[in-house]
Design a protein around this motif. Structure first.
Motif, PDB file in Angstrom:
ATOM      1  N   SER A 880       0.891  -1.124  -0.039  1.00 35.54           N
ATOM      2  CA  SER A 880      -0.139  -0.282  -0.052  1.00 35.54           C
ATOM      3  C   SER A 880       0.968   1.137  -0.009  1.00 35.54           C
ATOM      4  N   GLY A 881       0.328   2.261  -0.707  1.00 34.34           N
ATOM      5  CA  GLY A 881       1.122   3.451  -0.794  1.00 34.34           C
ATOM      6  C   GLY A 881       0.626   4.694   0.338  1.00 34.34           C
ATOM      7  N   THR A 882       1.331   5.086   1.187  1.00 31.88           N
ATOM      8  CA  THR A 882       0.905   6.031   2.218  1.00 31.88           C
ATOM      9  C   THR A 882       0.840   7.620   1.607  1.00 31.88           C
ATOM     10  N   SER A 883       0.162   8.383   2.446  1.00 32.44           N
ATOM     11  CA  SER A 883       0.179   9.745   2.046  1.00 32.44           C
ATOM     12  C   SER A 883       1.525  10.393   2.746  1.00 32.44           C
ATOM     13  N   THR A 884       2.341   9.762   3.201  1.00 32.84           N
ATOM     14  CA  THR A 884       3.915  10.386   3.487  1.00 32.84           C
ATOM     15  C   THR A 884       4.822  10.013   2.690  1.00 32.84           C
ATOM     16  N   GLY A 885       4.304   9.045   1.677  1.00 35.67           N
ATOM     17  CA  GLY A 885       5.522   8.706   0.419  1.00 35.67           C
ATOM     18  C   GLY A 885       5.982   7.375   0.761  1.00 35.67           C
ATOM     19  N   ASP A 886       5.730   6.808   1.472  1.00 32.82           N
ATOM     20  CA  ASP A 886       6.089   5.401   2.033  1.00 32.82           C
ATOM     21  C   ASP A 886       5.427   4.242   1.164  1.00 32.82           C
ATOM     22  N   VAL A 887       5.932   2.900   0.864  1.00 27.32           N
ATOM     23  CA  VAL A 887       5.234   1.937   0.326  1.00 27.32           C
ATOM     24  C   VAL A 887       5.329   1.034   1.509  1.00 27.32           C
ATOM     25  N   CYS A 888       4.057   0.481   2.132  1.00 25.92           N
ATOM     26  CA  CYS A 888       3.969  -0.554   3.013  1.00 25.92           C
ATOM     27  C   CYS A 888       3.845  -2.132   2.590  1.00 25.92           C
ATOM     28  N   ILE A 889       4.733  -2.828   3.047  1.00 29.53           N
ATOM     29  CA  ILE A 889       4.449  -4.194   2.513  1.00 29.53           C
ATOM     30  C   ILE A 889       3.971  -5.122   3.702  1.00 29.53           C
ATOM     31  N   TRP A 890       2.927  -5.794   3.220  1.00 35.33           N
ATOM     32  CA  TRP A 890       1.833  -6.596   4.295  1.00 35.33           C
ATOM     33  C   TRP A 890       2.101  -7.972   3.727  1.00 35.33           C
ATOM     34  N   ARG A 891       2.336  -8.854   4.924  1.00 35.80           N
ATOM     35  CA  ARG A 891       2.154 -10.517   4.661  1.00 35.80           C
ATOM     36  C   ARG A 891       0.794 -10.630   5.608  1.00 35.80           C
ATOM     37  N   ASP A 892       0.046 -11.155   4.988  1.00 37.14           N
ATOM     38  CA  ASP A 892      -1.440 -11.450   5.844  1.00 37.14           C
ATOM     39  C   ASP A 892      -1.895 -10.122   6.065  1.00 37.14           C
ATOM     40  N   VAL A 893      -1.824 -10.068   7.509  1.00 41.91           N
ATOM     41  CA  VAL A 893      -2.522  -8.612   8.038  1.00 41.91           C
ATOM     42  C   VAL A 893      -1.322  -7.969   8.676  1.00 41.91           C
ATOM     43  N   PHE A 894      -0.003  -8.320   8.886  1.00 40.26           N
ATOM     44  CA  PHE A 894       1.032  -7.786   9.360  1.00 40.26           C
ATOM     45  C   PHE A 894       1.941  -7.048   8.513  1.00 40.26           C
ATOM     46  N   LEU A 895       2.058  -6.052   8.857  1.00 38.32           N
ATOM     47  CA  LEU A 895       3.386  -5.066   8.152  1.00 38.32           C
ATOM     48  C   LEU A 895       4.383  -5.651   8.637  1.00 38.32           C
ATOM     49  N   LYS A 897       7.380  -4.434   6.308  1.00 35.73           N
ATOM     50  CA  LYS A 897       8.479  -3.163   6.436  1.00 35.73           C
ATOM     51  C   LYS A 897       7.771  -2.205   5.476  1.00 35.73           C
ATOM     52  N   THR A 898       8.499  -0.996   5.597  1.00 36.86           N
ATOM     53  CA  THR A 898       8.080   0.128   4.789  1.00 36.86           C
ATOM     54  C   THR A 898       9.275   0.546   3.992  1.00 36.86           C
ATOM     55  N   VAL A 899       9.133   1.344   2.861  1.00 33.20           N
ATOM     56  CA  VAL A 899      10.336   1.661   1.946  1.00 33.20           C
ATOM     57  C   VAL A 899       9.902   2.946   1.226  1.00 33.20           C
ATOM     58  N   LYS A 900      10.863   3.716   1.539  1.00 30.87           N
ATOM     59  CA  LYS A 900      10.489   5.219   1.095  1.00 30.87           C
ATOM     60  C   LYS A 900      10.529   5.217  -0.441  1.00 30.87           C
ATOM     61  N   ALA A 901       9.358   5.673  -0.940  1.00 29.56           N
ATOM     62  CA  ALA A 901       9.152   5.746  -2.456  1.00 29.56           C
ATOM     63  C   ALA A 901       9.145   7.048  -3.164  1.00 29.56           C
ATOM     64  N   HIS A 902       8.401   7.971  -2.422  1.00 30.10           N
ATOM     65  CA  HIS A 902       8.173   9.334  -3.129  1.00 30.10           C
ATOM     66  C   HIS A 902       8.305  10.529  -2.043  1.00 30.10           C
ATOM     67  N   ASP A 903       8.355  11.658  -2.558  1.00 28.76           N
ATOM     68  CA  ASP A 903       8.160  12.765  -1.562  1.00 28.76           C
ATOM     69  C   ASP A 903       6.713  12.999  -1.760  1.00 28.76           C
ATOM     70  N   GLY A 904       6.132  12.934  -0.585  1.00 31.56           N
ATOM     71  CA  GLY A 904       4.696  13.500  -0.698  1.00 31.56           C
ATOM     72  C   GLY A 904       3.826  12.124  -1.126  1.00 31.56           C
ATOM     73  N   PRO A 905       2.629  12.280  -0.921  1.00 28.46           N
ATOM     74  CA  PRO A 905       1.808  11.006  -1.155  1.00 28.46           C
ATOM     75  C   PRO A 905       2.015  10.069  -2.253  1.00 28.46           C
ATOM     76  N   VAL A 906       1.927   8.688  -2.217  1.00 24.71           N
ATOM     77  CA  VAL A 906       2.059   7.825  -3.210  1.00 24.71           C
ATOM     78  C   VAL A 906       0.535   7.661  -3.820  1.00 24.71           C
TER      79      VAL A 906
END
Length: 1340
Positions: A880-895, A897-906
């Protein structure tokens, strides 16, 4: 700053004391695992007698009142009460939901039964008709429904020996049902002379159409077919509440406290009288029996469960006890031992062992008990009674020490002082009495400061003060033991409180929602050591807060289980447990306190599945103030899609204007014009509040939407085809996995989703009936059979459809806040994910419902607003892409890791075969590998990269990206600024489609002798468009303010633009550079016009009610037109350039002489003779007919006359473009009408040669070009024209009966919305059979 976040510790339900015996029957069974299943309050309980352990099913949000066991004895169905009650089918082994059945019953579900093979479930409602429903419960689908009876139904059962037959019984009736197809038909049982007509309470079916039933008088009635054949009299001494069939025979239980066993032919085997056994008592009444092998389970009215072994039938084993009927308010915990004491309106006081989970002592009092307290040494137990007295007992043997009655009204709170010397007793007489414990409870003081009943009290640690709360929410302090009120707050500065159970006070401000009635929190108890406190409220919720909790609206963790109000809650002496008690459900819940859990454990605790968001979208989140929303998202969440009037309201509105219609129909009216228009090209793309709405089709065309139009764009030929089935703004678009079908969802009162074919542009399915106000997200499943959609109603309802059948499969309330995206799991179409404002939930389908689990963030991060989501390469992985520019990686329902992808929302993500592509507010497109480890390549969208073949110009570098999709060797990008770009993998960017940005478009002008037009919008841009086949934007200029009008000079060299701050500019029409600018007004410039001929004068109209006239050559103001009483809406010059016609917002038609601006009065007949240089006016006798019947509701905003003065085009607030014959005299002229714009058409203009009509659509930001087709010209296939508001031609010749019949109104509310035909011509418009050549003339 006080911490407003939720505590990190939590509670886990460990034990529930009680069983629901009152007002329920047949609700106690053995499962296949020899566990016992029953319910209490809102909890399904599975009890293992071997391990003395309970498991809980927590899927309901209100009292459960019915239960049925599946024939395989693992699955359980339970039904609840409530406004929108539902049935849950759940697994008694895992206690997880298997299916939810909802949206049919109201009030509650009184009985449930599975059929023989367990495929179908029957339910009976508590509504006035006692509706009977049969479900295919696995699918959550209603198979059949029928009104059950006028009076209550108590039991229902499938005939286990004949398929499709059921029997129900209740107040004075028994009915035999047969299910044929989807219809349920009842036959009433015939009592005849064999027995009295009376209430039947329970039943069981046997072979050969025999049914046994238990009656209110204790007899058993035996039925054959529908006739009563014999009675077994006196089977019980009073009503038979329960009957259970098993292999050996039947067991019955009655109000007389007896259980009887019968063989298969209903011959008596044995009787067990529970009143006579050791545990028995007078008045014991049996509500439920279950016989399996040599064990019998018995549930009683007074919340006990007995287990009887058949050979030792005089020694029943008591396995569960609880309070009997009546409110439960009193709760106290022992100061040194793991014991809890409760007292209730059933007049009993009970002591429970929190370690053994058992009742260890019970004593019956004379009066209902309302509160309890244990002395500091644990020797005395004080009980406050409803009659104003209180009693003190010895805990050891429950013998009475004293009984004192000093008050008339109920005692609601009492507490011993920490030093053990005093007992404070608070009553509903608004006073607190202080008694000396050592002086045999002699009254030593009295506190009388309150004006209302006393609700809570606490002692200070040194026993010198008490604080009280009363019904008015006042907090008062008294000195002890005298009871003198403390008014000087200084005195209380250093006071330490021994306990904290008060609901008002600075320390507990945070437990109150920001807006709340001060009485809905019943109890609080603080755990000073753990710095947490627990509260109990009227909504059945137990909450955990931090302590102290200073700021209103603090976050918390919440726990459901109690159904109605939770009356009291306390920590055990060692803070290991929390005990809570329910008022109406009179049950005692014991919760295990789990302190801050360590990271490694957190992954093993699966988050609670939720079917319900009780009482609101409140907390449960771990942080308080989530970071500020990004400005763009903030803006988007504030857009409202509500309309004053929806297109669906048109038929009703017309009905209301019936009188007007009649008068209009009688007059001779002008025919509709013979010529027509056809939508030819649309400039615009909706990016400012939508996402992921742009795709390549199978054939390499591009599909997207703007306004109410689905557009299929061929980029090789630069042509468009249109899906015109929607009648209001389209808000979302999804493409079928085969890339040939598209689903689009629109705004509407009952908004619809259309699935249509991008090749034929024909609708395949229209889905409606479940989304209010609009549909904001849609997604197809990987097999293309299912469709998920999300509404913009207050609950953001999520619906799963079988779209081909048009059938709703499942629905659920999504979230209180906006949901942006829904995605169906490509590997498991039963699972979906939704993301939105502070929201990410994983859903799985359970019958007619969906069960959501919040994404489990753990200590990794904080709940952020999510803007987009995709599934990854296995069914468990999601991104999922967040409003702060990270991409969250989920397995089942657990987060994980997060990866910084953009400045500002994805804003957009797209999954590829090997990797992902993301786009953000920073205007960068990034390609990633399949684990989001590395970013493989980025493309910045910049003007410098624009390729020569572009159809327009980029407004700014790095525009915010809202949609991305891949195909045909390119990346397709949609921006917030309304641009569609194609990015080549090697870097060049081609602009394909462009429109205005967010803001309303009003200004429109066509060039006097070239196929060019200019538009100006609230988005602060002035744009020049090429209307020839190249269809591109030629030039754009940014303005300091938005503008609402523009006009070319008669020679086409200059362009005047009126701005929203009262200024206007004249610019060079080629370069858009300033020639002159003026500002004489403060308000919006609403219309601007050059005089004809040489263009000597410029008339500038403003919302200040004035028209200023300027001499263009000398750049001076030469005249002012005064006299309008409202803002100016339209301006036209006469051919000579000597007269101005003005329309105002007050519907005035005024005339002014130019250039001085003197007001003139001109008779109507003269007006018609004047030759006008242009006609854009909407008032006057020449255009009386353009106002619709419902003219009060909607305004005609614009008009424009062709140069041959034959056809007047108009635009109105309903989004309709209409063509009228000119002059349109007489009211309600006939017209052809076209829908493509969504809400209001703000301006319409013909090009210089009348070959095109150009229209702009206000808030939909689009510019549409329509080709003008002469009469007889190849009949337009998309003739969307509806003849007019009145369809009857001028035909009299109706017979009077026919006339009457014709006027009868059969409008059915649900059907009054018309789906417009997309093709074909109404029969009376068809001229001739088209020839073969003409038929093939489809423009592809």
């Amino acid at each position: 700053m006080a911490d407003r976040s939720a505590p990190s510790c939590h509670l886990r339900l460990e034990w529930v004391y009680g069983y629901r015996g009152h007002q329920c029957r047949n609700n106690l069974y053995y499962t296949a695992a020899k566990e016992i299943v029953y319910f209490v309050a809102g909890v399904g309980v599975v009890y293992s007698p071997r391990e003395h352990r309970q498991k809980f099913y927590l899927g309901h949000q209100d009292d459960i009142i019915s239960l049925a066991l599946h024939p395989e004895r693992v699955l359980v169905a339970t039904g609840q009460v409530g406004k929108e009650p539902y049935i849950c089918v759940w697994d008694s082994y895992t206690v997880q939901t298997v299916s939810v059945l909802k949206d049919v019953h109201t009030h509650g579900i009184a009985c449930l039964a599975f059929d023989l093979d367990g495929q179908r479930l029957v339910s009976v409602g508590l509504d006035s008709k006692n509706t009977v429903c049969v479900w295919d419960w696995r699918k959550g689908k209603l198979l059949s429904m029928a009104p059950g009876h006028t009076d209550r139904i108590f039991d229902i059962s499938w005939d286990l020996y004949q398929p499709n037959k059921l029997v129900s019984c209740g107040v004075k009736h028994i009915k035999f049902w047969s299910l044929c197809g989807n219809s349920l038909t009842p036959k009433r049982g015939v009592f005849g002379k064999t027995g009295d007509l009376q209430t039947i309470l329970c039943l069981a079916c046997a072979r050969d159409e025999v049914t046994y039933s238990g009656a209110l008088n204790g007899d058993i009635y035996v039925w054959k077919g529908i006739n009563l054949v014999r009675t077994i009299q006196g089977a019980h001494a009073a009503g038979i509440f329960s009957m259970n069939a098993c292999e050996e025979g039947f067991a019955t239980g009655g109000r007389d406290g007896c259980v009887r066993l019968w063989d298969l032919n209903f011959k008596p085997i044995t009787v067990i009288d529970l009143r006579e056994t050791d545990q028995g008592y007078k008045g014991l009444s049996v509500r439920s029996v279950c016989w399996r092998g040599d064990h019998i389970l018995v549930g009683t009215q007074d919340s006990e469960i007995f287990e009887i072994v058949v050979h030792e039938r005089n020694k029943p084993f008591l396995i569960m006890q609880g309070h009997c009927e009546g409110e439960l308010w009193a709760l106290a915990v022992h100061p040194t031992k793991p014991l809890a004491m409760t007292g209730s309106d059933d007049r009993s006081v009970r002591i429970w062992s929190l370690i053994d989970h058992a009742l260890i002592a019970r004593c019956n009092m004379e009066e209902p008990i309302r509160c309890a307290a244990v002395s500091t040494d644990g020797i005395h137990l004080a009980l406050g009674m409803k009659d104003g007295s209180f009693t003190v007992l010895r805990v050891r043997d429950m013998t009475e020490v004293v009984h004192i009655k000093d008050r008339k009204e109920a005692i609601h709170e009492l507490k011993y002082s920490p030093d053990g010397n005093f007992l404070a007793v608070g009553s509903n007489d608004s006073s607190v009495d202080i008694y000396g414990v050592v002086q045999r409870y002699k009254k030593v003081g009295e506190c009388i400061g309150s004006l209302s009943f006393i609700t809570h009290m606490d002692w200070s640690s040194d026993s010198k003060y008490i604080q009280t709360n009363d019904g008015n929410g006042k907090r008062l302090f008294y000195r002890m033991p005298s009871g003198k009120e403390v008014t000087n707050k200084e005195e209380l500065k250093g006071v330490q409180w021994a306990s904290w159970t008060c609901v008002s006070g600075v320390e507990v401000n945070g437990i109150w929602p920001k807006y709340s009635d001060i009485n809905d929190i019943n109890s609080v108890d603080a755990n000073f050591i753990g710095q947490v406190m627990v509260t109990a409220d009227d909504y059945g919720i137990v909450k955990l807060f931090r302590y102290p909790c200073l700021r209103k609206g603090a976050k918390f963790k919440k726990y459901l289980g109690h159904s109605a109000h939770v009356t009291n809650v306390r920590w055990s002496h060692d803070h290991q447990w929390v005990v809570s008690i329910g008022g109406a459900d009179h049950s005692v819940f014991q919760w295990k306190f789990v302190p801050d859990r360590k990271l490694k454990d957190s992954l093993h605790i699966a988050p609670q599945e939720s079917l319900v968001d009780s009482n609101s979208d409140e907390s449960d989140s771990d942080q308080s103030d989530v970071p500020e929303l990004d400005s763009e998202i903030e803006q988007e969440t504030q857009i409202t899609y509500r309309r004053q009037v929806y297109k669906e309201d048109l038929p009703q509105l017309k009905e209301q204007c019936k009188e007007k219609r009649k008068s209009a129909a009688s007059k001779r009216r002008e025919r509709a014009p013979g010529n027509s228009i056809r939508l030819h090209f649309v400039h615009g793309y909706r990016g400012y509040d939508c996402r992921s709405n742009l795709f390549y089709t199978q054939t390499g065309e591009i599909v997207y939407h703007v306004a109410a139009v689905g557009v299929v764009y061929n980029r090789q030929q630069n042509t468009q085809r249109f899906y015109l089935g929607h009648d209001d703004d389209i808000l979302c678009l999804a493409i079928h996995p085969l890339k040939d079908y598209v689903a689009t969802g629109q705004v509407g009162r009952d908004s619809s989703i259309h699935i249509w074919d991008t090749e034929t542009i024909k609708p395949l399915s229209v889905l409606k009936g479940y989304h209010q106000y609009g549909v904001c997200a849609v997604d197809f499943s990987a097999d293309g059979k299912r469709l998920a959609s999300v509404g913009i109603d207050d609950n953001h309802t999520i619906v799963l459809w079988d779209w081909k059948k048009g059938e709703k499969l499942s629905a659920v309330r999504g979230s209180k806040d906006k949901i942006f995206v829904v995605k169906i799991n490509p590997y498991m179409p039963e699972k979906l994910i939704t993301v939105g404002i502070k929201h990410l939930k994983f859903w799985r389908r359970a019958g007619g419902g969906l069960i959501g689990r919040k994404g489990c963030i753990g200590a990794m991060g904080r709940a952020d607003t999510m803007m987009c989501a995709v599934y990854g390469w296995t069914e468990e992985m999601a991104f999922s892409g967040t409003s702060t520019g990270d991409v969250c990686i989920w397995r089942d329902v657990f987060l994980i890791k997060t990866v910084k992808a953009h400045d500002g929302p994805v804003f957009s993500m797209h999954a590829l075969e090997k990797g992902f592509v993301t786009g953000g507010k920073d205007g960068v497109v990034a390609l990633w590998d399949d684990t989001f480890e590395r970013c493989l390549k980025t493309y910045a969208i910049k003007r410098a990269a624009l390729a020569p073949g572009s159809k327009g110009l980029l407004l700014e570098d790095n525009p915010s990206i809202r949609a991305i999709s891949l195909g045909h060797g390119h990346i397709l990008v949609g921006t917030k600024n309304g641009e569609i770009l194609e990015v080549d993998k090697s870097g060049p960017v081609t602009l394909l489609v462009q429109g205005h940005m967010e803001g309303e478009v009003w200004g429109l002008a066509t060039h006097p002798h070239l196929p060019i037009c200019a538009t100006v919008s609230d988005d602060k841009t002035l744009r020049i468009w090429d209307l020839s086949p190249s269809h591109c934007m030629l030039a754009v200029r940014k303005l300091k303010k938005g503008g609402r009008c523009c006009c070319f000079s008669p020679d086409g060299k200059a362009l005047a633009v009126g701005l929203n701050d009262g200024s206007f500019l004249i610019v060079n029409a080629d370069t858009l550079e300033d020639l002159v600018s003026f500002q004489h007004r403060k308000d919006v410039i609403s219309e601007i016009r050059f005089s004809p001929g040489a263009g000597k004068y410029l008339a500038v109209a403003s919302c200040d009610n004035f028209v200023d006239i300027y001499n263009v050559m000398s750049s001076k103001r030469v005249g002012i037109c005064k006299g309008a009483s409202s803002y100016i809406t339209h301006l036209d010059w006469d051919i000579r350039g000597k007269l101005l016609q003005v329309n105002t917002g007050a519907k005035e038609q005024l005339f002014f002489e130019a250039p001085r601006g003197k007001k003139q009065t001109i008779p109507t007949l003269e007006v018609e003779k004047i030759g006008w240089a242009s006609w854009t006016s909407v008032l006057g006798s020449c255009c009386e007919g353009i106002w619709p019947i419902i003219g009060e509701v909607t305004d005609v905003t614009a008009s424009c006359l062709t140069s041959d003065s034959k056809v007047l085009a108009t635009g109105d607030d309903f989004g309709f473009v209409k063509l009228f014959r000119y002059p349109a005299k007489g009211k309600f002229g006939k017209f052809k009408r076209y829908v493509a714009h969504s809400t209001h058409v703000t301006n319409v203009r013909w090009t210089y040669d009348d070959s095109l009509l150009v229209t702009v659509g206000g808030a939909d930001t689009s510019l549409m070009l329509w080709t003008y087709e002469m009469e007889g010209h190849r009949d337009s296939r998309q003739c969307d024209s509806e003849e007019s508001d009145l369809d009857s031609e001028e035909d009299g010749g109706y017979d009077s009966d026919v006339t009457r019949e014709n006027e009868i109104n059969y409008t059915i509310k649900a059907l009054s919305t018309n789906i417009r035909p997309m093709f074909g011509i109404k029969p009376h418009l068809q001229q001739k059979e088209p020839t073969l050549d003409e038929r093939q003339g489809v423009v592809r």
